[in-house]
Design a protein around this motif. Structure first.
Motif, PDB file in Angstrom:
ATOM      1  N   ASP B  27      38.196  37.354  34.977  1.00 58.12           N
ATOM      2  CA  ASP B  27      37.398  38.551  34.758  1.00 58.12           C
ATOM      3  C   ASP B  27      35.954  38.122  34.547  1.00 58.12           C
ATOM      4  O   ASP B  27      35.641  37.395  33.605  1.00 58.12           O
ATOM      5  CB  ASP B  27      37.932  39.295  33.520  1.00 58.12           C
ATOM      6  CG  ASP B  27      37.319  40.671  33.392  1.00 58.12           C
ATOM      7  OD1 ASP B  27      36.125  40.828  33.747  1.00 58.12           O
ATOM      8  OD2 ASP B  27      38.029  41.585  32.941  1.00 58.12           O
ATOM      9  N   GLY B  31      32.677  43.979  35.139  1.00 61.09           N
ATOM     10  CA  GLY B  31      33.392  45.015  35.888  1.00 61.09           C
ATOM     11  C   GLY B  31      33.981  44.506  37.183  1.00 61.09           C
ATOM     12  O   GLY B  31      34.587  45.256  37.930  1.00 61.09           O
ATOM     13  N   THR B  32      33.808  43.211  37.472  1.00 60.85           N
ATOM     14  CA  THR B  32      34.448  42.670  38.680  1.00 60.85           C
ATOM     15  C   THR B  32      35.427  41.562  38.304  1.00 60.85           C
ATOM     16  O   THR B  32      35.317  40.960  37.237  1.00 60.85           O
ATOM     17  CB  THR B  32      33.431  42.066  39.669  1.00 60.85           C
ATOM     18  OG1 THR B  32      32.763  40.994  39.010  1.00 60.85           O
ATOM     19  CG2 THR B  32      32.433  43.086  40.144  1.00 60.85           C
ATOM     20  N   GLN B  54      48.093  50.034  43.157  1.00 64.75           N
ATOM     21  CA  GLN B  54      48.306  50.846  41.951  1.00 64.75           C
ATOM     22  C   GLN B  54      49.473  51.766  42.245  1.00 64.75           C
ATOM     23  O   GLN B  54      49.475  52.431  43.288  1.00 64.75           O
ATOM     24  CB  GLN B  54      47.048  51.656  41.619  1.00 64.75           C
ATOM     25  CG  GLN B  54      45.999  50.802  40.914  1.00 64.75           C
ATOM     26  CD  GLN B  54      44.838  51.632  40.419  1.00 64.75           C
ATOM     27  OE1 GLN B  54      44.170  52.291  41.192  1.00 64.75           O
ATOM     28  NE2 GLN B  54      44.596  51.592  39.111  1.00 64.75           N
ATOM     29  N   THR B  73      36.177  45.119  42.537  1.00 62.56           N
ATOM     30  CA  THR B  73      35.818  45.906  41.365  1.00 62.56           C
ATOM     31  C   THR B  73      37.089  46.255  40.610  1.00 62.56           C
ATOM     32  O   THR B  73      38.078  46.667  41.204  1.00 62.56           O
ATOM     33  CB  THR B  73      35.122  47.201  41.799  1.00 62.56           C
ATOM     34  OG1 THR B  73      34.177  46.847  42.807  1.00 62.56           O
ATOM     35  CG2 THR B  73      34.419  47.867  40.647  1.00 62.56           C
ATOM     36  N   LYS B  74      37.028  46.090  39.305  1.00 66.69           N
ATOM     37  CA  LYS B  74      38.199  46.338  38.470  1.00 66.69           C
ATOM     38  C   LYS B  74      38.569  47.822  38.521  1.00 66.69           C
ATOM     39  O   LYS B  74      37.760  48.672  38.168  1.00 66.69           O
ATOM     40  CB  LYS B  74      37.814  45.956  37.042  1.00 66.69           C
ATOM     41  CG  LYS B  74      38.952  45.684  36.125  1.00 66.69           C
ATOM     42  CD  LYS B  74      38.394  45.043  34.859  1.00 66.69           C
ATOM     43  CE  LYS B  74      39.381  45.087  33.731  1.00 66.69           C
ATOM     44  NZ  LYS B  74      38.824  44.428  32.549  1.00 66.69           N
ATOM     45  N   PRO B  75      39.776  48.143  38.980  1.00 68.26           N
ATOM     46  CA  PRO B  75      40.151  49.560  39.030  1.00 68.26           C
ATOM     47  C   PRO B  75      40.490  50.084  37.628  1.00 68.26           C
ATOM     48  O   PRO B  75      40.742  49.309  36.710  1.00 68.26           O
ATOM     49  CB  PRO B  75      41.406  49.579  39.912  1.00 68.26           C
ATOM     50  CG  PRO B  75      41.758  48.161  40.196  1.00 68.26           C
ATOM     51  CD  PRO B  75      40.860  47.271  39.415  1.00 68.26           C
ATOM     52  N   GLN B  76      40.482  51.428  37.498  1.00 69.08           N
ATOM     53  CA  GLN B  76      40.895  52.050  36.230  1.00 69.08           C
ATOM     54  C   GLN B  76      42.418  51.971  36.117  1.00 69.08           C
ATOM     55  O   GLN B  76      43.111  52.122  37.116  1.00 69.08           O
ATOM     56  CB  GLN B  76      40.462  53.524  36.215  1.00 69.08           C
ATOM     57  CG  GLN B  76      38.950  53.717  36.191  1.00 69.08           C
ATOM     58  CD  GLN B  76      38.352  53.187  34.897  1.00 69.08           C
ATOM     59  OE1 GLN B  76      38.905  53.405  33.826  1.00 69.08           O
ATOM     60  NE2 GLN B  76      37.244  52.463  35.000  1.00 69.08           N
ATOM     61  N   GLY B  77      42.927  51.768  34.921  1.00 70.04           N
ATOM     62  CA  GLY B  77      44.373  51.843  34.697  1.00 70.04           C
ATOM     63  C   GLY B  77      45.109  50.588  35.166  1.00 70.04           C
ATOM     64  O   GLY B  77      44.514  49.538  35.375  1.00 70.04           O
ATOM     65  N   GLU B  78      46.441  50.756  35.288  1.00 74.07           N
ATOM     66  CA  GLU B  78      47.254  49.592  35.648  1.00 74.07           C
ATOM     67  C   GLU B  78      47.147  49.291  37.132  1.00 74.07           C
ATOM     68  O   GLU B  78      47.075  50.200  37.949  1.00 74.07           O
ATOM     69  CB  GLU B  78      48.720  49.855  35.292  1.00 74.07           C
ATOM     70  CG  GLU B  78      48.968  49.738  33.796  1.00 74.07           C
ATOM     71  CD  GLU B  78      50.448  49.761  33.468  1.00 74.07           C
ATOM     72  OE1 GLU B  78      51.274  49.702  34.405  1.00 74.07           O
ATOM     73  OE2 GLU B  78      50.776  49.835  32.280  1.00 74.07           O
ATOM     74  N   TYR B  79      47.157  47.988  37.464  1.00 74.94           N
ATOM     75  CA  TYR B  79      47.092  47.608  38.879  1.00 74.94           C
ATOM     76  C   TYR B  79      47.646  46.197  39.015  1.00 74.94           C
ATOM     77  O   TYR B  79      47.869  45.510  38.014  1.00 74.94           O
ATOM     78  CB  TYR B  79      45.639  47.650  39.375  1.00 74.94           C
ATOM     79  CG  TYR B  79      44.754  46.599  38.736  1.00 74.94           C
ATOM     80  CD1 TYR B  79      44.520  45.380  39.379  1.00 74.94           C
ATOM     81  CD2 TYR B  79      44.162  46.805  37.480  1.00 74.94           C
ATOM     82  CE1 TYR B  79      43.728  44.413  38.787  1.00 74.94           C
ATOM     83  CE2 TYR B  79      43.375  45.848  36.888  1.00 74.94           C
ATOM     84  CZ  TYR B  79      43.147  44.650  37.536  1.00 74.94           C
ATOM     85  OH  TYR B  79      42.370  43.675  36.954  1.00 74.94           O
ATOM     86  N   GLN B  96      46.831  43.508  33.648  1.00 78.98           N
ATOM     87  CA  GLN B  96      46.771  43.290  32.193  1.00 78.98           C
ATOM     88  C   GLN B  96      46.799  41.798  31.824  1.00 78.98           C
ATOM     89  O   GLN B  96      46.476  41.433  30.704  1.00 78.98           O
ATOM     90  CB  GLN B  96      47.921  44.020  31.507  1.00 78.98           C
ATOM     91  CG  GLN B  96      49.285  43.480  31.872  1.00 78.98           C
ATOM     92  CD  GLN B  96      50.355  44.552  31.785  1.00 78.98           C
ATOM     93  OE1 GLN B  96      50.162  45.661  32.270  1.00 78.98           O
ATOM     94  NE2 GLN B  96      51.461  44.233  31.156  1.00 78.98           N
TER      95      GLN B  96
END
Lengths: 818, 100
Positions: B27, B31-32, B54, B73-79, B96
């Motif tokens: 990480d 944000g990336t 996702q 780019t880091k997506p929102q939520g679980e992926y 996670q």
């Protein structure tokens, strides 16, 4: 303390190794016999004032064909230092085991017979009059159940006793009926003063035409010529009189004697009842069930060892990765514009060793399952079931497992495949199997096929994959046939023994000993050979290196890269922390080691720990690495990342240039006049070569060569950026499918055959074959204007027909008397 | 002799050894996320397909670049991030598990 030398002899699957483990109690020493790759297991123990040393000789069915194992065994028994033979026989399979005993009797040595698996024999309703057998053989007989440690003390006791009363325990030599007169005539001529072997043995062996003994006689006897001339005369005479050659007569007599002994000492109480093993065999060897059962056992073995073992490697890999990082950290740090040679070398060596250590989980599972199958007694049955099919192609029933492991229906791995040939008794088939293994579908080729297929055959991917993975099997069968008819002609074949050992429950301890033995041996051999091969390859790639002009150009680019970086951060408030060259170098190394440490952590605690450690090492560097909200530090971070990217690109350029200039690269270009007929340009050649040597997967090399463009989905990028047609792609695929998979396999073949010559052969013939096939496809395909899929299908049919034709050619057979 | 043999044998061979596909992610804190991929014998993963999923749906995809890296780019939520080099060579990492 007096020393007693004991040699353990017995046929395969008679429990010899279990007896060995029982006697020596894991205190074993494994080495190699000089000049061959057969493991020499020895161990020792003390008993009643004596130090007893035991050698576990390789299992052998008889002393009739001269495989290396048999030669070793014979030499050991006949060696004057060997005091006693312990001959292990499987009581539940006495008839077959007695044949070897007959041959041992001729050797005239004090013998103890470990009458093993007596429990299984009793279950099968067999009872023996061992007193009678003792009288017939004059050998001390001990009933044992090695797996339960029964008979252990008795064996130890009788070793000491037999040694004490040495002379009275010389075993009874066989009496060869009609031939005995002739044998005696020769015996009288032999002058015994200078000979270490018994006259009887020499004489019998002379009648058997034994090259080794004839040689021995010539060396050690004054009247060898006279004896040999007389021998010829006698042999002629005997043949005329009895219409059978002496060799055949001797073999026949041994079998008859074995039967006589068997009749004399066995009392079968349940003659008409089927034994437990027979019951199992009625299912396992049933005409309709045999193949499905075999297939499911093999599938399970493959699934557990290759597939799950492979998944295990993702767990074990981080350990190896850590090992590499740790070792490399002891070497000089990277410079801004280069990596020191010695460090490059360390990375290279660690990569080479790790590539092989990565197989350990696969091997562990595989050896474990193989040991179970061996100990249970299924192995000979497996060979028995498939022998008829394989024999047509010069292979052997025992080839089944190695070939399956190497990838007969899905991605396998040639390294365990080659390892699995170790136990094969038939030398010719063993070599043929080993040499065709590289043609099987190695798992590592899959990414490559996927890439090419996705680029050219999106619609027919499944069909193409099926064709690729099965065509190699037919090629392998054909090649094996051709090899056994030509280069392997002189290798030993063993007769296929039809009698099968009884089933028995293996002991966990015995299995673990086997597994660890094998793993340990693998490690020892691998590390030494890998080191040698890797060093040579390193040299081949590094030298002569890049040209002066290119070096200057790259140096300028590097200077340029640094000045751009400094220009960007000149006004930065942290500038003073990076304004020295050494500081920049230190930061590069700091950043890289921190990243590699963090890359493998998934727990928040561990991550925090690493962060705080690196913060302590250098708080500013840490800030540039993780600037969070610090605007100035962010600027540095951005500029630095650009620099790193350029630096990597420069390193890549240096490496590519080096490879292209290296001995390997020159060869790639050198072969263009030939490979152009297969449609390969020099780039592909260099890719093939460097992918092998520089450990760059072909996916990466091919990708890099044709600069796959990031916006494109990758499939079309290769197709569009190169001049390749689907037909050309098929040529590349076939070439890849037939060329040997990797250095590791090459090393394993060297380990197993103990010869660089065979290793070289195993690598060169697939290359030639692959290239010829590729040329064939490309030329014929171009001429007939075929599409890629059509070319593949026609090639497939072509290979299939050749295989069918070859199966009809009879095998070359050396005369065998057994 | 040995050298000669190796020289020629080096000529023949293609493709890497049976290698484990490896991927690790980092990480970047901005944000990336950057993932590096490759194979256990040191082979580069450049050109290998990458995709972010996702709920079992691909939300973005691309290729490992020539440095064998992939930044997204880091997506929102679980992926989860997938490195897919073909059958038996798939590595998947849950979002996670990529800690900042």
């Amino acid at each position: 303390m007096n020393n007693i030398q004991v040699a353990l002899v017995g046929q395969p699957n008679c429990g010899k190794s279990t007896i060995f483990n029982m006697l020596t109690n894991i205190k074993q020493h494994i080495a190699n016999y000089p000049g061959v790759t057969i493991d020499k297991k020895s161990g020792s123990f003390n008993y009643k004032e004596s130090k007893i040393e035991v050698i576990d000789l390789p299992g052998t069915y008889s002393f009739s064909s001269y495989s290396v194992e048999e030669k070793i065994t014979r030499d050991y028994i006949l060696n004057k230092d060997t005091d006693i033979i312990i001959n292990t026989v499987d009581a539940s399979n006495l008839r077959r085991n007695l044949y070897l005993t007959m041959q041992l009797l001729d050797m005239h040595k004090p013998m103890i017979i470990a009458f093993n698996m007596i429990d299984v024999a009793k279950q099968n309703g067999l009872e023996f009059d061992l007193k009678k057998l003792q009288k017939l053989t004059n050998a001390k007989i001990i009933e044992t159940v090695a797996s339960k440690k029964q008979g252990l003390d008795e064996i130890k006791e009788s070793i000491v006793e037999v040694k004490k009363s040495q002379l009275s325990h010389i075993s009874n030599a066989l009496h060869y009926k009609e031939l005995q007169k002739y044998i005696d005539l020769i015996k009288e001529l032999i002058d015994n003063k200078s000979l270490t072997l018994s006259k009887h043995y020499i004489s019998v062996k002379l009648f058997e035409n034994d090259a080794q003994i004839i040689e021995y006689l010539k060396q050690n006897s004054n009247n060898a010529k006279q004896i040999l001339d007389y021998l010829e005369k006698l042999k002629e005479e005997f043949k005329e009189k009895f219409n059978i050659s002496c060799e055949q007569y001797i073999v026949k007599t041994r079998y008859e004697k074995a039967d006589e002994f068997l009749k004399a000492c066995s009392i079968n109480t349940k003659k008409n009842e089927r034994t437990f093993s027979d019951k199992i065999d009625s299912i396992v060897l049933n005409k309709y069930l045999a193949l499905p059962i075999l297939a499911s056992i093999i599938f399970t073995l493959y699934q557990l060892s290759i597939v799950y073992g492979y998944e295990l490697t993702t767990i074990t890999w981080p350990i190896l990765s850590w090992l590499k990082t740790t070792v490399v950290s002891f070497f000089p740090q990277e410079n801004i514009d280069s990596i020191p040679y010695i460090t490059q070398f360390a990375i290279w060596m660690m990569n080479s060793v790790n590539a092989l250590l990565n197989y350990l989980p696969i091997f562990f599972i595989l050896f474990f399952l193989l040991a179970i199958l061996e100990d249970v007694g299924y192995m000979p049955r497996m060979a028995f079931i498939l022998d008829r099919l394989f024999v047509k192609f010069g292979l052997h029933g025992e080839s089944t497992l190695p070939l399956v492991l190497s990838g007969i229906f899905a991605g396998g791995c040639a390294v365990p495949g080659v390892m699995a040939t170790k136990g094969m008794n038939d030398k010719k088939a063993q070599m043929a199997t080993m040499l065709t293994i590289p043609l099987m579908n190695c798992l590592a080729k899959i990414p490559f096929f996927t890439l090419i297929l996705a680029a050219f055959f999106q619609a027919d991917m499944a069909l193409m994959m099926f064709l690729i993975s099965t065509v190699t099997i037919f090629v392998a069968l054909s090649v094996s046939k051709v090899l056994t008819l030509t280069v392997l002609k002189a290798h030993e074949t063993t007769p296929f023994i039809m009698e099968l050992p009884s089933y028995h429950i293996p002991t966990l301890r015995g299995i673990f000993i086997k597994v660890f033995d094998k793993i340990w041996l693998y490690l020892k051999k691998i590390v030494t050979i890998v080191a040698a091969v890797a060093v040579v390859l390193f040299v081949l790639i590094q030298f002569p290196g890049i040209s002066k002009e290119k070096k200057e150009e790259l140096d300028n680019k590097s200077k340029n890269m640094q000045s751009i970086f400094y220009k960007k951060i000149q006004t930065n408030k942290y500038y003073s922390h990076l304004d020295e060259k050494d500081e920049l170098k230190a930061f590069i190394n700091f950043y890289n080691t921190y990243r590699s440490k963090r890359m493998n952590t998934t727990s928040k605690e561990k991550a925090k720990e690493i962060d705080s450690k690196y913060k302590d090492i250098n708080p500013y560097f840490f800030l540039f690495t993780k600037p969070k909200r610090d605007k100035e530090a962010k600027k540095i971070n951005r500029a630095f990342k650009k620099l790193l990217k350029t630096r990597k690109a420069l390193f890549r350029e240096t490496k590519d240039e080096k490879v292209e200039n290296s001995a390997l690269g020159s060869m790639g270009k050198f072969f263009v006049p030939l490979t152009q007929y297969a449609g390969f340009d020099w780039k592909i050649n260099v890719a093939f070569l460097s992918s092998f040597a520089a450990r760059e997967s072909s996916v990466a090399t091919i990708g890099a060569l044709y600069e796959s463009n990031k916006e494109d989905p990758r499939s079309s990028s290769i197709a569009s950026s190169s001049s390749y047609t689907p037909l050309g792609a098929v040529a590349i695929i076939i070439f890849m499918a037939l060329t040997p998979p990797c250095i590791a396999t090459m090393i394993m073949i060297k380990v197993q055959t103990n010869s660089y010559k065979w290793m070289f052969f195993a690598l060169s013939y697939p290359m030639v074959l692959g290239l010829l096939s590729a040329i064939f496809i490309f030329q014929v395909g171009s001429f007939l204007n075929l599409s890629g899929v059509e070319a593949m299908v026609y090639f497939y049919i072509f290979v299939l027909s050749i295989t069918m034709l070859l199966s009809l050619i009879p095998n070359y057979k050396k005369e065998n008397y057994v | 002799m040995f050298k000669k043999i190796l020289l020629v044998s080096a000529l023949l061979v293609s493709s890497a050894s049976a290698h484990t596909a490896v991927m690790t992610c980092f990480d970047n804190g901005d944000g990336t996320i950057t993932c590096e991929g490759g194979f256990s014998d040191g082979a580069s993963g450049s050109g290998v397909a990458m995709y972010i999923k996702q709920n079992d749906k691909k939300v973005s995809e691309g290729l490992m670049n020539e440095d064998s890296e992939f930044t997204f780019t880091k997506p929102q939520g679980e992926y989860n991030v997938n490195f897919d080099a073909g059958k038996g060579h798939l590595v998947s990492i849950k979002g996670q598990d990529i800690v900042e």
